[in-house]
Design an enzyme around this catalytic site. Sequence first.
Site, short mmCIF file in Angstrom:
data_model
loop_
_atom_site.label_atom_id
_atom_site.label_comp_id
_atom_site.label_asym_id
_atom_site.label_seq_id
_atom_site.Cartn_x
_atom_site.Cartn_y
_atom_site.Cartn_z
N SER A 79 2.87 -77.24 118.02
CA SER A 79 3.09 -78.63 117.62
C SER A 79 2.99 -79.60 118.79
O SER A 79 2.83 -80.80 118.60
CB SER A 79 4.48 -78.77 116.99
OG SER A 79 5.49 -78.60 117.98
N GLY A 80 3.10 -79.07 120.01
CA GLY A 80 3.17 -79.94 121.18
C GLY A 80 4.61 -80.26 121.56
O GLY A 80 4.86 -80.89 122.59
N GLY A 81 5.57 -79.82 120.72
CA GLY A 81 6.98 -79.98 121.05
C GLY A 81 7.40 -78.98 122.12
O GLY A 81 6.65 -78.08 122.48
N LYS B 145 18.35 -74.98 124.39
CA LYS B 145 17.26 -75.93 124.66
C LYS B 145 17.12 -76.23 126.15
O LYS B 145 15.99 -76.31 126.66
CB LYS B 145 17.50 -77.23 123.87
CG LYS B 145 16.44 -78.30 124.10
CD LYS B 145 15.11 -77.95 123.45
CE LYS B 145 15.12 -78.32 121.99
NZ LYS B 145 13.79 -78.15 121.35
N GLY C 152 39.41 -74.49 118.36
CA GLY C 152 39.16 -74.52 116.92
C GLY C 152 40.05 -75.55 116.25
O GLY C 152 41.03 -76.02 116.84
N SER D 80 5.55 -75.26 122.77
CA SER D 80 4.77 -75.34 124.01
C SER D 80 5.18 -74.25 124.99
O SER D 80 4.34 -73.62 125.64
CB SER D 80 4.96 -76.72 124.66
OG SER D 80 4.43 -77.73 123.84
N CYS E 213 42.14 -73.85 124.55
CA CYS E 213 42.77 -74.64 123.48
C CYS E 213 43.31 -73.72 122.38
O CYS E 213 44.26 -72.98 122.61
CB CYS E 213 41.80 -75.69 122.95
SG CYS E 213 42.62 -77.02 122.02
N TYR E 214 42.71 -73.70 121.18
CA TYR E 214 43.21 -72.80 120.14
C TYR E 214 43.17 -71.35 120.62
O TYR E 214 44.06 -70.55 120.27
CB TYR E 214 42.37 -72.94 118.86
CG TYR E 214 42.90 -72.10 117.72
CD1 TYR E 214 43.84 -72.61 116.83
CD2 TYR E 214 42.48 -70.78 117.54
CE1 TYR E 214 44.34 -71.83 115.79
CE2 TYR E 214 42.99 -69.99 116.52
CZ TYR E 214 43.92 -70.52 115.65
OH TYR E 214 44.42 -69.74 114.63
N HIS F 257 39.77 -78.54 127.71
CA HIS F 257 38.40 -78.03 127.46
C HIS F 257 37.56 -78.11 128.74
O HIS F 257 36.99 -79.15 129.05
CB HIS F 257 37.73 -78.84 126.35
CG HIS F 257 38.28 -78.55 124.99
ND1 HIS F 257 37.82 -77.54 124.19
CD2 HIS F 257 39.30 -79.14 124.30
CE1 HIS F 257 38.50 -77.52 123.06
NE2 HIS F 257 39.41 -78.48 123.11
N ASP G 22 9.63 -76.42 122.22
CA ASP G 22 9.79 -75.00 121.92
C ASP G 22 8.44 -74.29 121.76
O ASP G 22 8.20 -73.25 122.38
CB ASP G 22 10.64 -74.82 120.65
CG ASP G 22 12.01 -75.47 120.80
OD1 ASP G 22 12.50 -75.59 121.93
OD2 ASP G 22 12.59 -75.87 119.77
N GLU H 36 34.71 -76.84 129.23
CA GLU H 36 33.27 -76.81 128.94
C GLU H 36 32.65 -78.19 128.80
O GLU H 36 31.43 -78.33 128.89
CB GLU H 36 33.00 -75.98 127.67
CG GLU H 36 33.49 -76.59 126.37
CD GLU H 36 34.93 -76.24 126.03
OE1 GLU H 36 35.26 -76.27 124.83
OE2 GLU H 36 35.72 -75.97 126.95
#
Length: 519
Positions: free
Chosen positions: A229-231, A375, A58, A235, A85-86, A175, A233, A177
């Site tokens: 939409s064809g995107g 995603k 943070g 789809s 970290c924090y 970090h 998510d 990650e």
Amino acid sequence: MTNITQDRILILDFGSQYSQLIARRVREAGVYSEMYAYDMSIEDIKAFNPKGIILSGGPESVHEEGSPRAPEIVFNLGVPVLGICYGFQTMSEQLGGKVEAGDVHEFGYAEINITHQDALLSKVGDEKNQSQVWMSHGDKVVRLPEGFSVTSSTPSCPYASASDETRKFYGVQFHPEVTHTAKGTELISNFVHIICGCGNAWNSENIIELRIKQLQEQIGDQKVLLGLSGGVDSSVVAALLHRAIGDQLTCVFVDNGLLRLNEGDQVMQMFAENMGIRVIRADAEQRFLTALAGVTDPEAKRKIIGREFIEVFAEEARKLDGVKFLAQGTIYPDVIESAASKQGKAHVIKSHHNVGGLPDDLAFELVEPLRDLFKDEVRKLGVALGIPHHMIYRHPFPGPGLGVRILGEVKKEYADILRLADDIFMQELRASGWYDKTAQAFAVFQPVKSVGVVGDGRRYAWVIALRAVETVDFMTARFAHLPYELVDKISTRIMNEIKDVSRVVYDVSSKPPATIEWE
């Protein structure tokens, strides 16, 4: 059925720009995780029933009055805790250690020397017991709490990591990650598997099986409507719902005339013809172009496109009988970003991604099968559901489509030119192998004309800008250093094959200060 969320890691967020990455890395290790604000209530923490807890980094300093602290229950639950970290600093302070502002701030790459290989650092060091990590801190721990032992250090950070293996408390100043930390994936895997004892049931196959069962229980024999939409998510939602409830699903695909070349036909072929999903195609190109005539302000264009989309979708929805549910492609980052800072998760939807703001007479119940997925998890799910890789791993495309890639007023002539130019750009990026090396690439229509020469004649035509960026998180990005030969080939093809273009330019702006999209 395996309970794939039984092993779960709780991430308490102290405001780090990398917090979502922690949750993603845990899930990549096959373990379910959720992220909440650091001041999550005692009751909610107990109800979550975590196998382990991670305290994120943070921007605050533990010395500042009112700076955030972890709830005391975190250290009394009897589960392993990892402070990053924090998170490491506040854990140290709260357990009796000491943190001070460092004389030397560490931002960027550092080499840790591993002095004691505990369970967290197993297989993290090389033959010299060293490992490259990513630092981003000013304060540092200068005295460890009772029971803790140092496990690694750097020349300017004596406690780069430490642990109390009896209580299973671990802290790292770096970090793990971020991809810059060489063995960060191994470190997080060590925490969730070796230390917390979690399995690896969180994977695409198990998620699909779980979602289908949940959808069938929620929907029963009712009908569902989805704005396709064809995107990525929408789809994946379509494919998942079709597998779960078959013909109970109806999709409405609003063709606004601002899509990429042949995209409307591709959506219909993929979902209606190949997958057998009922898709209603609303051809609304003229309607959108009429509404956008004379409008040049980017935000005004966005609002018009959003309004027209909702109106067209609502008109199609009213033609259907007996629909009870509305499916949406809400994903976990939408939920996190929409959450109030002090109230955990909030149910707020991004309007340009989903069908929000429908009229009151269309009071559907929501179905959101992706709302706890990132995603990258959604993409993996799509491939597992049989959606072609090239569709699932396409570069991001804005909700308003070409409406914000045509600078100024939107006209059909401009959209048609841009579609052709963008398609040539994508063809050459794929053929050269650069498509997958870039995170996002697209063409932009410039509403200015430039003089050109064609044969013995003079051409006065439009300008196309090319944009390609490299990024991991889209918060920062640098322009892609495409080979000059490739840019030359793309430019030549666009000007030779599109008579209405006389000049091509390449955008060499990075983010910040520029944004990725032009509008």
